[in-house]
Design a protein around this motif. Structure first.
Motif, mmCIF file in Angstrom:
data_model
loop_
_atom_site.group_PDB
_atom_site.id
_atom_site.type_symbol
_atom_site.label_atom_id
_atom_site.label_comp_id
_atom_site.label_asym_id
_atom_site.label_seq_id
_atom_site.Cartn_x
_atom_site.Cartn_y
_atom_site.Cartn_z
ATOM 1 N N GLY A 100 0.812 -1.214 0.000
ATOM 2 C CA GLY A 100 0.000 0.000 0.000
ATOM 3 C C GLY A 100 0.841 1.258 0.000
ATOM 4 O O GLY A 100 0.532 2.233 -0.706
ATOM 5 N N ALA A 101 1.915 1.274 0.792
ATOM 6 C CA ALA A 101 2.797 2.444 0.813
ATOM 7 C C ALA A 101 3.466 2.649 -0.544
ATOM 8 O O ALA A 101 3.656 3.786 -1.001
ATOM 9 N N ALA A 102 3.832 1.547 -1.224
ATOM 10 C CA ALA A 102 4.442 1.677 -2.552
ATOM 11 C C ALA A 102 3.458 2.249 -3.557
ATOM 12 O O ALA A 102 3.817 3.101 -4.392
ATOM 13 N N VAL A 103 2.207 1.812 -3.487
ATOM 14 C CA VAL A 103 1.186 2.373 -4.388
ATOM 15 C C VAL A 103 0.986 3.860 -4.101
ATOM 16 O O VAL A 103 0.876 4.682 -5.014
ATOM 17 N N GLY A 104 0.959 4.229 -2.810
ATOM 18 C CA GLY A 104 0.824 5.645 -2.474
ATOM 19 C C GLY A 104 2.010 6.470 -2.957
ATOM 20 O O GLY A 104 1.844 7.601 -3.420
ATOM 21 N N ALA A 105 3.218 5.907 -2.844
ATOM 22 C CA ALA A 105 4.400 6.627 -3.335
ATOM 23 C C ALA A 105 4.341 6.812 -4.847
ATOM 24 O O ALA A 105 4.730 7.870 -5.373
ATOM 25 N N ARG A 106 3.861 5.788 -5.551
ATOM 26 C CA ARG A 106 3.735 5.921 -7.008
ATOM 27 C C ARG A 106 2.719 7.003 -7.367
ATOM 28 O O ARG A 106 2.943 7.795 -8.294
ATOM 29 N N ARG A 107 1.617 7.053 -6.650
ATOM 30 C CA ARG A 107 0.637 8.104 -6.918
ATOM 31 C C ARG A 107 1.229 9.493 -6.677
ATOM 32 O O ARG A 107 1.010 10.423 -7.462
#
Length: 447
Positions: A207-214
């Motif tokens: 989830g943190a990786a997806v947020g960083a990508r966003r």
């Protein structure tokens, strides 16, 4: 694109509202948008491409299409279904009781309710995530929904709320493991703890990786929009500067000739007692001045249309001042020239001096007919160059040619670009003074 304010090279602003004579009351100002209008703008600007969601510059994730929402919920339901089947397989054969009945009836209903609640996870992320995680204590099938709620909350990249949800998820998983009867012996405590902790850690990391990508996509989009705005501003500024340059060149070239032609035509209309020889001379002067104005206009247009690599025609300098004064005398101006310069000034300074004298003679011919004009040019390298055009005031009142009102403004800009100072004022006893001081640096090797 916003045009009323464009940053100039010196930090100033070039825009429509700064033009002379512009009525600023005609500008419609958009009111500041509040929280409600921000949400409306977010919904309007958010969009989803075929390849996936596109992050808006407001920071919130965009809305999902129906099929994108569906496959996420189906994945969460599939994970819960696998755990429910494994749990049901561990129930001893022939076992009965409220817990077994709850496994068959109540557990799926709670899971469906949790999956429905996930539809509002983006509007109320913390509330929905905490509620689904807590409710999943009473349903093995809802563990998939709780896991997805935790991952969705982790995309916000807020450590406090994510840590609380992660700890709560581990606790609920421990409670769920003892909810139903099992035929196998109970696992050791370290195994019961390690599996949920490892699973929760992986979910939070994803989830943190997806947020960083966003966030990275949002930053890249903001940079692209900023670069596009700067490019548009630079293009608009270049157009405005080019228009100013064309207007300045047109004024410098044509104002002097056209003003003298208009003055000669005014003399012909005002003096009806002139001898035929003077009338012929004035008419010839008008014809010659008009022809020269057309030739100079053609030269200016040719320079403006030429490529940057093309050679420019010879520019006027201090050496051309006697010819300019002689031409003005031939058109009826009483002009005296006093030039006491030592050496040759730089080309840019010499060209500026010529334009100053030309503008001064043009203004004297338009606004002070019959006046005596004294032109003084003096200076040397290291001491600067001083130019003064002084007239004694109009000796007769006649209707002069129309004035653009931008001659002295353009001249002040030219002098400022050359690093000098320009002064113009009316004399108390009558007359007008146009004076400029320009730098004349000492060239290396001249001493």
């Amino acid at each position: 694109m916003v045009k009323p304010s464009i940053a100039g090279p010196g930090g100033g602003h070039i825009g429509v509202a700064s033009r002379p004579g512009f009525d600023q009351s005609r500008i419609r100002r958009r009111p500041r948008s509040g929280p409600e209008s921000s949400r409306v703008r977010l919904r309007r600007r958010a969009r989803v491409d075929d390849d996936g969601p596109v992050i808006t510059d407001d920071g919130a994730p965009p809305p999902l299409r129906s099929w994108q929402q569906a496959w996420r919920l189906l994945a969460a339901a599939a994970l819960g279904l696998v755990l429910w089947v494994l749990t049901a397989a561990q129930v001893p054969p022939g076992a009965e009781g409220p817990k077994v009945e709850w496994l068959v009836t109540g557990d799926p209903l709670v899971a469906v309710a949790c999956l429905v609640a996930l539809l509002w996870r983006r509007r109320f992320p913390v509330v929905v995530a905490m509620a689904v995680i807590v409710v999943s204590t009473a349903s093995v099938l809802a563990v998939g929904a709780a896991t997805y709620a935790l991952g969705s909350l982790a995309t916000r990249r807020r450590p406090v709320e994510t840590s609380v949800a992660a700890v709560l998820c581990v606790v609920t998983s421990l409670l769920t493991s003892g909810l139903y009867p099992r035929r196998d012996l109970a696992e050791p405590l370290w195994l019961l703890l390690s599996v949920p902790v490892l699973t929760v850690g992986i979910v939070v990391a994803v989830g943190a990786a997806v947020g960083a990508r966003r966030e990275e996509l949002r930053s890249l989009r903001a940079r692209a929009e900023s670069a596009e705005r700067e490019q548009t501003a630079r293009a608009a500024e270049a157009r405005i500067m080019e228009r100013h340059r064309i207007a300045r060149e047109m004024h410098d070239v044509l104002a002097h000739r056209v003003s003298l032609v208009a003055m000669q035509a005014g003399v012909l209309g005002h003096r009806r007692d002139l001898p035929a020889e003077q009338v012929t001379e004035l008419a010839r002067g008008i014809a010659d001045g008009s022809h020269q104005a057309l030739e100079e206009l053609r030269d200016v247009l040719g320079v403006l249309r030429a490529s940057p690599e093309g050679l420019e025609p010879p520019q006027p300098s201090v050496a051309d001042l006697p010819a300019l004064v002689t031409n003005a005398r031939g058109l009826g101006l009483d002009v005296t020239l006093t030039a006491s310069t030592t050496g040759e000034p730089p080309d840019a300074i010499a060209r500026t001096v010529y334009r100053i004298v030309q503008e001064g003679l043009t203004n004297a011919g338009k606004h002070a007919p019959g006046a005596r004009v004294a032109v003084t040019v003096e200076g040397e390298a290291g001491d600067g160059l001083r130019v003064t055009i002084r007239d004694s005031g109009a000796s007769r009142a006649i209707a002069g040619p129309p004035s653009s009102g931008f001659g002295l403004l353009g001249l002040a800009e030219r002098v400022e670009l050359a690093g000098g100072e320009l002064d113009h004022h009316a004399e108390p006893g009558g007359g007008f003074v146009l004076a400029a001081r320009l730098p004349w640096p000492v060239r290396e090797g001249s001493e």
